[in-house]
Structure formats: structure tokens, C-alpha cells
Write a protein that holds these residues in place. Structure first.
Motif, PDB file in Angstrom:
ATOM      1  N   ARG A 199      49.688  43.147  45.259  1.00 58.36           N
ATOM      2  CA  ARG A 199      49.249  43.901  46.433  1.00 58.36           C
ATOM      3  C   ARG A 199      48.236  43.035  47.198  1.00 58.36           C
ATOM      4  N   ASN A 221      51.820  44.899  40.186  1.00 55.68           N
ATOM      5  CA  ASN A 221      52.690  46.004  39.793  1.00 55.68           C
ATOM      6  C   ASN A 221      53.190  45.731  38.379  1.00 55.68           C
ATOM      7  N   TYR A 263      45.593  43.989  40.697  1.00 53.63           N
ATOM      8  CA  TYR A 263      46.321  44.154  41.955  1.00 53.63           C
ATOM      9  C   TYR A 263      47.823  43.870  41.819  1.00 53.63           C
ATOM     10  N   GLU A 280      45.312  44.275  49.316  1.00 52.16           N
ATOM     11  CA  GLU A 280      44.089  44.633  48.592  1.00 52.16           C
ATOM     12  C   GLU A 280      43.296  43.383  48.199  1.00 52.16           C
TER      13      GLU A 280
END
Length: 358
Positions: A337, A114, A112, A340
Motif C-alpha cells: 500500500r 497485503n 503496509y 500509505e
């Protein structure tokens, strides 16, 4: 009615580095182990805390296992009645699944983040990571240096003790405690953990939380070297011999030393924690030869001063490591994120809830 909470340390910063009893978090009758993977700042502790709170509200007792290197962070939670454990499976407490799929399930929170943005800060993250390792190494050197000072204090008190009388009071206590109780013929494996920890914010004692549901608590009073660990060991081994369920809590600096035992079948505990100084006392200091002790007074006072200073220096370095760890987290948090992760939380709660009717 909300469930009850017990705060525990599964690991410790010891004289020989980081050590954990992670295998002792997990009870025998386990349904599911969720092993959380991912770097700092990915939300492992927050996820565990939210799930724990959800089941506490539903009336389930939950054990919260805190990290000794960051006592605001969770290493694991145990929902005992459901036989479910969630734990941090990253360094230094790497946990590999023993029964993948059947019992163990890996949850990778690294899914989750980047990656591209994190790679832009690769150099800074690696540099801070090395600073953290350096601070931990320094902290453990100070704790290692404190160990022989502790043992020197122990040696002085031992030289002044009447251990014959200590043996008598120990035998008498065991005789009274187990009077009329015959062996069950069972063997229940004892559970080893920590109730206190040397942390970046100092010495933290969760013994009051650990013993909050125990009916009878004895306070074991005694200086270093008066035989407290021997007393506790003899009592808990007799309980194991009788087929009873026992929990043993160790001294974080030197894990071979004991601080607290709980005999669950008798609903009693014995602890050296000063939190319980007002409870019924077992006094081992009464067997110190005070005249002989006076000969060592200056040496003991000096040793205690040096010992406290060394532990204090170790704590300062643990604090430095924690501050550097916070810097690394600051790189990860904006690149997660979390919406999520919130969906993952809901999914995990649903999975855990399936065991409610088992």
C-alpha cells in the motif's frame, strides 16, 4: 544551494562472506536512528532516497550508503548536520536498537503489505529465496578461492621489495605531513567503511565521491605486496595519535587491506584508486627489484589471470542472486500500500525536521 552528496559502501562482499561496518555509519552526536524493517520490494530504499533528496534540496549534506549486492539500492542515509540516520535493518545487515525509543525507532514497512496475497505465493517466494542463498554461497566460494591467489601475488612482490627504503619514504612523508603539529590530547575514534565494492555489475568505485570535498589528495601507487596498506596504516595511526578525525576505507575482498584514508583535520587524503592517478604520486613501485621480479613474471601473470577469472565468476553469481531478488520483489510490490508509505514519508520528514533548530 543544494547540499552535497557522498556515495559510500557500508558493507562488502568479501572472501569470508558478507561483512559490514554498519556501526560506523552512525556518528557520535546522533539524535535519531530510524531502523527500517520489511522484506524485498517494500520500498525501504525508495523511502530513504526520497527523504535524502528532500534534505539535499534544503541544503543539507547527505551520505548515501549503497548496498554492495545491489548498487542501485540504499542500505542507509546519514544527514550529518541533523544527526539523523535511516538504515535498512533486514538481513544480512540486521541492526537491533541499542536505545529503543530514546534514539532508535523501528519502522516496519511490513505493516503496509497485503499478507493474504503474499501467502498465496509462499511456495514460489521460498523457492526463489533458496536460489538467492545458493547463488550467494557460490559467489563467496569464488571470492574465497581468489584470496590465496591474491596472497600468492603479494608474496612474489614482497620478495622483490626493498622495504628499508619504503620505511624511509614513509617516515619522511609522516614527518613532513605532521611537522609542527602537536597532539591535542583528545582521542577521536576512527571511522571504517568501504569506498569500492564487488557487485553484480562489477567492481564499483565511489572514491571520487568520497573525496570530492577533500582539498589535497595523494595517489599511492604500488603493486600488490609493495606495502600500501602498511603505509596507509602508519599515516592514519599517527593522525589518531595526534587526536585527529580519520576515515579509513578498506579493500572489499580482503577487509584487512586498505585503499583510502582521509585525515579530516588536515583536509588531506591518500588513495590507491586509479581515479586519482593524475594527483601527486607516492610511488612504491620504485623500490621493486626489477631483475628479481622478472624471475616471477610468468607466475605473477598467471596468478593475475586466475584471480580476475575467479572474481569474474563471483560477480556472475552475484548478478544471478540479484536477478532472483528482483523476482521476489515482483511478488511484494503489487501487494504494498504505497499510498500509505507516502504518508509515512511525510511523517518521517516532519520528525527529522524537528532537529533543524537543535
Amino acid at each position: 544551494m543544494e547540499g552535497k552528496i557522498r556515495k559510500i559502501f557500508p558493507g562488502a562482499n568479501t572472501a569470508n562472506g558478507s561483512f559490514n561496518f554498519f556501526d560506523n555509519i552512525i556518528q557520535d552526536n546522533i539524535n535519531r536512528i530510524f531502523c527500517l524493517k520489511g522484506g524485498p520490494g517494500v520500498g525501504k530504499s525508495s523511502l530513504m532516497r526520497k527523504i535524502a533528496q528532500e534534505f539535499i534540496k534544503k541544503g543539507y549534506d547527505v551520505e548515501l550508503h549503497y548496498c554492495p549486492s545491489d548498487p542501485s539500492s540504499l542500505d542507509a542515509i546519514l544527514i550529518k548536520k541533523l544527526g539523523v540516520v535511516l538504515l535498512d535493518g533486514t538481513s544480512p545487515h540486521v541492526v537491533d536498537p541499542k536505545n529503543p525509543g530514546a534514539i532508535d525507532e523501528i519502522i516496519n514497512l511490513g505493516d503496509y503489505w497485503n499478507v493474504e496475497n503474499l501467502e498465496k505465493n509462499k511456495k514460489e517466494i521460498l523457492e526463489v529465496g533458496e536460489d538467492i542463498s545458493s547463488s550467494f554461497r557460490r559467489a563467496y566460494k569464488y571470492l574465497k578461492a581468489a584470496e590465496p591467489i591474491y596472497l600468492d601475488i603479494e608474496e612474489k612482490y614482497k620478495a622483490c621489495m626493498d622495504f628499508g627504503k619504503v620505511n624511509m619514504i614513509t617516515d619522511k612523508f609522516i614527518e613532513n605531513l605532521f611537522n609542527g603539529i602537536s597532539s591535542s590530547g583528545e582521542y577521536k575514534k576512527e571511522r571504517h567503511l568501504f569506498g569500492t565494492a564487488i557487485t553484480p555489475i562489477g567492481n564499483v568505485d565511489y572514491t571520487d565521491s568520497i573525496l570530492s570535498q577533500v582539498k589535497k589528495v595523494y595517489y599511492l601507487d604500488g603493486e600488490i605486496g609493495t606495502g600500501k596498506t602498511t603505509f596507509l596504516t602508519k599515516v592514519y595511526k599517527k593522525a589518531v595519535q595526534k587526536g585527529m578525525s580519520v576515515e579509513i576505507y578498506h579493500y572489499p575482498l580482503i577487509k584487512e587491506k586498505l585503499e583510502t584514508i582521509i585525515i579530516n583535520d588536515l583536509d588531506i587524503a591518500i588513495t590507491v584508486s586509479n581515479i586519482f592517478v593524475d594527483k601527486e604520486k607516492i610511488d612504491l613501485n620504485q623500490f621493486i627489484n626489477k631483475d628479481k621480479l622478472s624471475y616471477y613474471k610468468d607466475e605473477i601473470d598467471f596468478d593475475k589471470k586466475v584471480f580476475n577469472e575467479l572474481v569474474s565468476y563471483a560477480i556472475s553469481n552475484l548478478k544471478l542472486a540479484k536477478s532472483k531478488h528482483d523476482i521476489i520483489e515482483a511478488y511484494y510490490v503489487p501487494n504494498m500500500r504505497f499510498d500509505e508509505v507516502e504518508e509515512l514519508k511525510i511523517e518521517l520528514i516532519e520528525k527529522i525536521s524537528r532537529y533543524e533548530n537543535n
